[in-house]
Design a protein around this motif. Sequence first.
Motif, mmCIF file in Angstrom:
data_model
loop_
_atom_site.group_PDB
_atom_site.id
_atom_site.type_symbol
_atom_site.label_atom_id
_atom_site.label_comp_id
_atom_site.label_asym_id
_atom_site.label_seq_id
_atom_site.Cartn_x
_atom_site.Cartn_y
_atom_site.Cartn_z
ATOM 1 N N UNK A 250 0.817 -1.203 0.000
ATOM 2 C CA UNK A 250 0.000 0.000 0.000
ATOM 3 C C UNK A 250 0.863 1.270 0.000
ATOM 4 N N UNK A 251 1.931 1.266 0.812
ATOM 5 C CA UNK A 251 2.830 2.425 0.865
ATOM 6 C C UNK A 251 3.552 2.623 -0.472
ATOM 7 N N UNK A 252 4.018 1.531 -1.069
ATOM 8 C CA UNK A 252 4.700 1.642 -2.352
ATOM 9 C C UNK A 252 3.743 2.085 -3.452
ATOM 10 N N UNK A 253 2.513 1.644 -3.389
ATOM 11 C CA UNK A 253 1.523 2.055 -4.393
ATOM 12 C C UNK A 253 1.256 3.553 -4.301
ATOM 13 N N UNK A 254 1.225 4.079 -3.089
ATOM 14 C CA UNK A 254 1.027 5.516 -2.925
ATOM 15 C C UNK A 254 2.232 6.306 -3.455
ATOM 16 N N UNK A 255 3.445 5.803 -3.170
ATOM 17 C CA UNK A 255 4.637 6.461 -3.702
ATOM 18 C C UNK A 255 4.658 6.422 -5.229
ATOM 19 N N UNK A 256 4.249 5.281 -5.791
ATOM 20 C CA UNK A 256 4.212 5.152 -7.236
ATOM 21 C C UNK A 256 3.207 6.126 -7.838
ATOM 22 N N UNK A 257 2.075 6.292 -7.211
ATOM 23 C CA UNK A 257 1.067 7.231 -7.697
ATOM 24 C C UNK A 257 1.599 8.663 -7.652
ATOM 25 N N UNK A 258 2.305 8.997 -6.572
ATOM 26 C CA UNK A 258 2.892 10.339 -6.473
ATOM 27 C C UNK A 258 3.905 10.591 -7.590
ATOM 28 N N UNK A 259 4.789 9.639 -7.833
ATOM 29 C CA UNK A 259 5.821 9.816 -8.852
ATOM 30 C C UNK A 259 5.225 9.868 -10.260
ATOM 31 N N UNK A 260 4.175 9.128 -10.494
ATOM 32 C CA UNK A 260 3.536 9.193 -11.806
ATOM 33 C C UNK A 260 2.868 10.543 -12.019
#
Length: 333
Positions: A250-260
């Motif tokens: 979940x944390x990595x998915x949020x970081x990925x969304x931010x970077x995208x």
Amino acid sequence: MPDGAVSPSAMTLRVAPAGGESDLRTLVRVLRGGWRWLLAGGFGGLALAVAALWLVTPSYSAAIIVGPTARVGSAAMGARVPTLSGRETASSVAEPGAGDESLSDYARYLELFGAGPVAEALQRDPAVLRALFPDRWDAEAGRWRPPPGLPAMVKRALLALVGRGDWTEPDGERVARALRDRLVVDMLRSGPMRRITLRHADRATALDLLGRVAAATDAHLRAEAARRSAAQIAHIKTRLSAVMAAEHRQALSELLLDQERVAMMIGVDLPFAADLIQPPTAASLPDWPNPAVVVPLAGLAGLLAASFALSVRPAGWGGHDGPRGRSAGEGVA
């Protein structure tokens, strides 16, 4: 006085006061007596300035005004980094540093304007090279030639004596040096905006060259930001494929969304690091060097040089004001 001793007045160039006369009055008397030298110095400075202005090629000054990219307002690019509330991001848990370690994209823009990797990118543009080194390009032969002129020939001869050769084609370092000699950055009203001026003998070339440098600097910073964002996205995706814990995913998915989101905003066709407040402009007539400033200053410099020469001249110059003149007058009396 002992034999061999030298009188103190014989070792100085100052004219000794006559009859208790003050130094200021003595200086005025000397300058009044040497008015021909003053006129010669002033007119000599004017003549040198006029000759130099005929020899120097006049230049046009193209200027732009840039400022930090706006984040708010109808003309703004908007925040490239998403503003998140209620949860921490990677930047909020990063290792803190000193205040002077913070460096904005705009500060990088001003530092790299026409220098470093930006100069390397400009070096690959033939139009930029021919604008910066017009005397080095042989249009008939379609190739670069060594610098013309006697100083360049002497330099090549000296380098040849020590077994070194002179460069024949401009490279990134030469482009950066040429731009550094032509560019002037001024602060506007103690704010963040800067006026960047570039001088060139041709007005159209000055405008085009300044625009190319500004575009290349912004494009370099945009590409660097896109490279960093792509590397972070690839790293997050790699970690996401290897992590099985639900909370970690979940944390990595949020970081990925931010970077995208960041990558998407970097790709927007708007200025990345600096807004162009005023596009390149230049006067219709050459403005450098300015004869209205150079000629009077040269005349004043010649006048001051003549005044200094008169004030420190030996006492024997001129005959009438020196000790010889006074001794002759006393003898006649």
